[in-house]
Design a protein around this motif. Sequence first.
Motif, PDB file in Angstrom:
ATOM      1  N   ALA A   1      23.253  17.970  20.031  1.00 42.29           N
ATOM      2  CA  ALA A   1      22.751  18.233  21.377  1.00 42.29           C
ATOM      3  C   ALA A   1      22.623  19.735  21.603  1.00 42.29           C
ATOM      4  O   ALA A   1      21.666  20.210  22.209  1.00 42.29           O
ATOM      5  N   HIS A   2      23.595  20.484  21.088  1.00 44.38           N
ATOM      6  CA  HIS A   2      23.547  21.944  21.222  1.00 44.38           C
ATOM      7  C   HIS A   2      22.332  22.505  20.485  1.00 44.38           C
ATOM      8  O   HIS A   2      21.597  23.323  21.013  1.00 44.38           O
ATOM      9  N   ARG A   3      22.112  22.051  19.270  1.00 47.03           N
ATOM     10  CA  ARG A   3      20.956  22.519  18.503  1.00 47.03           C
ATOM     11  C   ARG A   3      19.658  22.132  19.181  1.00 47.03           C
ATOM     12  O   ARG A   3      18.722  22.902  19.218  1.00 47.03           O
ATOM     13  N   HIS A   4      19.608  20.919  19.715  1.00 48.53           N
ATOM     14  CA  HIS A   4      18.394  20.471  20.408  1.00 48.53           C
ATOM     15  C   HIS A   4      18.129  21.368  21.617  1.00 48.53           C
ATOM     16  O   HIS A   4      16.995  21.751  21.877  1.00 48.53           O
ATOM     17  N   GLY A   5      19.187  21.727  22.335  1.00 44.99           N
ATOM     18  CA  GLY A   5      19.038  22.619  23.478  1.00 44.99           C
ATOM     19  C   GLY A   5      18.518  23.977  23.068  1.00 44.99           C
ATOM     20  O   GLY A   5      17.676  24.570  23.741  1.00 44.99           O
ATOM     21  N   GLU A   6      19.012  24.476  21.934  1.00 42.66           N
ATOM     22  CA  GLU A   6      18.537  25.771  21.438  1.00 42.66           C
ATOM     23  C   GLU A   6      17.072  25.707  21.059  1.00 42.66           C
ATOM     24  O   GLU A   6      16.310  26.628  21.340  1.00 42.66           O
ATOM     25  N   ILE A   7      16.666  24.621  20.442  1.00 47.60           N
ATOM     26  CA  ILE A   7      15.262  24.458  20.054  1.00 47.60           C
ATOM     27  C   ILE A   7      14.390  24.430  21.296  1.00 47.60           C
ATOM     28  O   ILE A   7      13.350  25.078  21.352  1.00 47.60           O
ATOM     29  N   GLY A   8      14.842  23.705  22.311  1.00 50.16           N
ATOM     30  CA  GLY A   8      14.087  23.646  23.567  1.00 50.16           C
ATOM     31  C   GLY A   8      13.988  25.006  24.230  1.00 50.16           C
ATOM     32  O   GLY A   8      12.940  25.388  24.744  1.00 50.16           O
ATOM     33  N   GLU A   9      15.088  25.758  24.213  1.00 54.58           N
ATOM     34  CA  GLU A   9      15.090  27.092  24.803  1.00 54.58           C
ATOM     35  C   GLU A   9      14.188  28.026  24.006  1.00 54.58           C
ATOM     36  O   GLU A   9      13.465  28.832  24.588  1.00 54.58           O
ATOM     37  N   ASP A  10      14.227  27.921  22.685  1.00 52.74           N
ATOM     38  CA  ASP A  10      13.365  28.754  21.843  1.00 52.74           C
ATOM     39  C   ASP A  10      11.897  28.464  22.124  1.00 52.74           C
ATOM     40  O   ASP A  10      11.085  29.391  22.222  1.00 52.74           O
ATOM     41  N   ALA A  11      11.560  27.190  22.249  1.00 46.82           N
ATOM     42  CA  ALA A  11      10.176  26.808  22.523  1.00 46.82           C
ATOM     43  C   ALA A  11       9.743  27.314  23.892  1.00 46.82           C
ATOM     44  O   ALA A  11       8.625  27.826  24.047  1.00 46.82           O
ATOM     45  N   ALA A  12      10.626  27.195  24.873  1.00 50.81           N
ATOM     46  CA  ALA A  12      10.304  27.670  26.218  1.00 50.81           C
ATOM     47  C   ALA A  12      10.117  29.185  26.220  1.00 50.81           C
ATOM     48  O   ALA A  12       9.204  29.710  26.856  1.00 50.81           O
ATOM     49  N   ARG A  13      10.993  29.889  25.484  1.00 52.12           N
ATOM     50  CA  ARG A  13      10.881  31.347  25.389  1.00 52.12           C
ATOM     51  C   ARG A  13       9.576  31.738  24.702  1.00 52.12           C
ATOM     52  O   ARG A  13       8.883  32.650  25.133  1.00 52.12           O
ATOM     53  N   ALA A  14       9.227  31.032  23.635  1.00 49.17           N
ATOM     54  CA  ALA A  14       7.987  31.336  22.908  1.00 49.17           C
ATOM     55  C   ALA A  14       6.768  31.089  23.794  1.00 49.17           C
ATOM     56  O   ALA A  14       5.822  31.891  23.797  1.00 49.17           O
ATOM     57  N   THR A  15       6.805  30.020  24.568  1.00 49.42           N
ATOM     58  CA  THR A  15       5.700  29.717  25.480  1.00 49.42           C
ATOM     59  C   THR A  15       5.581  30.796  26.544  1.00 49.42           C
ATOM     60  O   THR A  15       4.485  31.286  26.833  1.00 49.42           O
ATOM     61  N   ARG A  16       6.713  31.188  27.120  1.00 48.78           N
ATOM     62  CA  ARG A  16       6.695  32.228  28.154  1.00 48.78           C
ATOM     63  C   ARG A  16       6.233  33.557  27.573  1.00 48.78           C
ATOM     64  O   ARG A  16       5.476  34.290  28.203  1.00 48.78           O
ATOM     65  N   LEU A  17       6.655  33.861  26.348  1.00 50.08           N
ATOM     66  CA  LEU A  17       6.241  35.102  25.706  1.00 50.08           C
ATOM     67  C   LEU A  17       4.730  35.125  25.519  1.00 50.08           C
ATOM     68  O   LEU A  17       4.086  36.134  25.795  1.00 50.08           O
TER      69      LEU A  17
END
Length: 64
Positions: free
Chosen positions: A7-23
């Motif tokens: 679950a922690h890794r999944h959350g990190e992946i989601g955060e990374d994707a959100a950060r990449a989209t925002r970037l």
Amino acid sequence: MIAALGAHRHGEIGEDAARATRLRKVEKEIEHIKTAVKSGRATATLLAMLEEAEREREQILAAQ
């Protein structure tokens, strides 16, 4: 424990994707503002928007 790790890794992946989209959005915004400035429409508001977008890009990059 393993489920929590997943679950922690999944959350990190989601955060990374959100950060990449925002970037990508911020970088596109910066390019649009630069285009407007180059075309002679540089106002104080536009320049402030550019500075804010560049600060946001730096924050996103620092969080990676």
